[in-house]
Design an enzyme around this catalytic site. Structure first.
Site, PDB file in Angstrom:
ATOM      1  N   ASP A  28      42.351  49.692  41.812  1.00 24.45           N
ATOM      2  CA  ASP A  28      41.650  48.886  40.806  1.00 24.45           C
ATOM      3  C   ASP A  28      41.476  49.661  39.498  1.00 24.45           C
ATOM      4  OD1 ASP A  28      40.394  46.646  39.826  1.00 24.45           O
ATOM      5  OD2 ASP A  28      38.496  46.991  40.874  1.00 24.45           O
ATOM      6  N   HIS A  71      49.208  47.666  34.295  1.00 25.47           N
ATOM      7  CA  HIS A  71      49.871  47.458  35.591  1.00 25.47           C
ATOM      8  C   HIS A  71      51.126  48.314  35.703  1.00 25.47           C
ATOM      9  CE1 HIS A  71      46.933  44.484  36.422  1.00 25.47           C
ATOM     10  NE2 HIS A  71      47.390  43.572  35.583  1.00 25.47           N
ATOM     11  N   LEU A  73      56.714  57.357  56.814  1.00 23.42           N
ATOM     12  CA  LEU A  73      55.485  56.684  56.376  1.00 23.42           C
ATOM     13  C   LEU A  73      55.737  55.182  56.380  1.00 23.42           C
ATOM     14  CD1 LEU A  73      52.655  56.910  54.707  1.00 23.42           C
ATOM     15  CD2 LEU A  73      54.080  56.562  52.711  1.00 23.42           C
TER      16      LEU A  73
HETATM   17  C1  IPE Z   1      41.013  43.712  44.061  1.00 23.92           C
HETATM   18  O1  IPE Z   1      40.768  43.966  42.721  1.00 23.92           O
HETATM   19  C2  IPE Z   1      42.447  43.288  44.252  1.00 23.92           C
HETATM   20  C3  IPE Z   1      43.440  44.328  43.970  1.00 23.92           C
HETATM   21  C4  IPE Z   1      43.208  45.560  43.687  1.00 23.92           C
HETATM   22  C5  IPE Z   1      44.804  43.878  44.078  1.00 23.92           C
HETATM   23  P1  IPE Z   1      40.171  42.860  41.748  1.00 23.92           P
HETATM   24  O2  IPE Z   1      40.018  43.500  40.425  1.00 23.92           O
HETATM   25  O3  IPE Z   1      40.978  41.622  41.821  1.00 23.92           O
HETATM   26  O4  IPE Z   1      38.762  42.574  42.445  1.00 23.92           O
HETATM   27  P2  IPE Z   1      37.372  42.117  41.827  1.00 23.92           P
HETATM   28  O5  IPE Z   1      37.616  40.872  41.068  1.00 23.92           O
HETATM   29  O6  IPE Z   1      36.898  43.215  40.941  1.00 23.92           O
HETATM   30  O7  IPE Z   1      36.482  41.946  43.022  1.00 23.92           O
HETATM   31  C1  IPE Z   2      43.975  46.223  39.683  1.00 19.32           C
HETATM   32  O1  IPE Z   2      43.579  46.363  38.369  1.00 19.32           O
HETATM   33  C2  IPE Z   2      45.315  45.546  39.820  1.00 19.32           C
HETATM   34  C3  IPE Z   2      45.252  44.158  40.283  1.00 19.32           C
HETATM   35  C4  IPE Z   2      44.170  43.530  40.660  1.00 19.32           C
HETATM   36  C5  IPE Z   2      46.500  43.428  40.330  1.00 19.32           C
HETATM   37  P1  IPE Z   2      42.835  45.209  37.586  1.00 19.32           P
HETATM   38  O2  IPE Z   2      43.854  44.354  36.921  1.00 19.32           O
HETATM   39  O3  IPE Z   2      41.890  44.487  38.464  1.00 19.32           O
HETATM   40  O4  IPE Z   2      42.067  46.046  36.494  1.00 19.32           O
HETATM   41  P2  IPE Z   2      40.566  45.850  36.006  1.00 19.32           P
HETATM   42  O5  IPE Z   2      39.703  45.803  37.224  1.00 19.32           O
HETATM   43  O6  IPE Z   2      40.538  44.554  35.266  1.00 19.32           O
HETATM   44  O7  IPE Z   2      40.304  47.021  35.141  1.00 19.32           O
HETATM   45 MG    MG Z   3      39.973  44.828  38.970  1.00 16.35          MG
END
Ligand code: IPE
Ligand code: IPE
Ligand code: MG
Length: 237
Positions: free
Chosen positions: A16, A33, A127
């Site tokens: 995240d 990303h 792995l």
């Molecule tokens: C969880 O992260 C999903 C992934 C890392 C793929 P999100 O950013 O979507 O989750 P919330 O919205 O903070 O709970």
């Molecule tokens: C995690 O990073 C990747 C996915 C959920 C696909 P985020 O896109 O949720 O990044 P933040 O949480 O908005 O910083």
């Molecule tokens: Mg996120």
């Protein structure tokens, strides 16, 4: 501390913070990303070197379909490109790739990329990398309950045969040991619908580091924190 001592067999990561990483640099979320993909590449290598046998990464949740169309498209393109570019490296490194999630909502191109990487890496023994894509733990549990109920209805299974093992083996993660360590980056303290059944006794590790900045040192820190934990499973030491 020896880095080889007490290595978790299965590490799961909620990757995240890509969006915030990009925002901090005045970039588009999609660039976060792209940087996140690099972090994943490093982490696969570092985890394999550390002796981890299963690495599950939350790459796209079912709820993530609700993000702006442009971001979802960028993520899908990145998944396709990532698996195509990395297929040879992963195979050579002995990494077996498996995708965990609903498959029917992907475009034909993404579905084919996934099918192809699973096939190309099927013999990997170093792995197992499990990519959680269009994954929702609650949907996974619902599907398992439906499947078990159907088997009971058809007389294949007695109600008394429903136990924890049967439920585990009815989930998408069938055959994969439960995660020992769940890591979440970016300073968020929640599971966001990830491995709710499987992580019952996992050790949880949270770090403020944003996913694109996660590197070998960060993984080492998490592994050291894990090694120092005492897993009691409800018992008295
Ligand atoms: C969880 O992260 C999903 C992934 C890392 C793929 P999100 O950013 O979507 O989750 P919330 O919205 O903070 O709970
Ligand atoms: C995690 O990073 C990747 C996915 C959920 C696909 P985020 O896109 O949720 O990044 P933040 O949480 O908005 O910083
Ligand atoms: Mg996120």
């Amino acid at each position: 501390m020896s880095t080889r001592a007490n290595i978790p067999q299965h590490v799961a990561i909620i990757m995240d913070g890509n969006g915030r990483w990009a925002k901090l640099r005045g970039k588009e979320r999609s660039e976060g990303h792209v940087a996140g993909m690099e972090a994943l590449r490093r982490t696969i290598q570092n985890a394999a070197e550390a002796g981890v046998k299963y690495l599950t990464v939350y790459a796209f949740s079912t709820e993530n379909w609700g993000r702006p169309k442009q971001e979802v498209e960028a993520l899908m393109a990145l998944i396709c490109r990532g698996v195509e570019l990395e297929a040879d490296n992963l195979r050579e490194a002995g990494v077996r790739v498996k995708v965990m999630g609903r498959r029917e909502n992907f475009s034909a191109e993404v579905a084919e990329a996934i099918r192809s990487i699973e096939e190309q890496t099927a013999a990997g023994e170093q792995l197992t990398l499990i990519l959680a894509l269009d994954y929702s733990s609650r949907s996974e549990i619902c599907d398992a309950v439906r499947d078990i109920a159907r088997r009971v209805q058809q007389g294949e299974l007695a109600v008394e045969q429903i136990d924890e093992h049967l439920i585990s083996e009815s989930l998408l993660s069938a055959g994969v040991p439960d995660p020992d360590l769940v890591i979440r980056t970016s300073g968020e303290y929640r599971l966001s619908n990830f491995l709710l059944w499987q992580a019952s006794y996992a050790e949880l590790y949270f770090t403020d580091v944003l996913w694109p900045d996660f590197d070998g040192e960060e993984l080492q820190r998490a592994l050291e924190a894990y090694a120092a934990r005492e897993r009691r499973y409800g018992l008295v030491k």
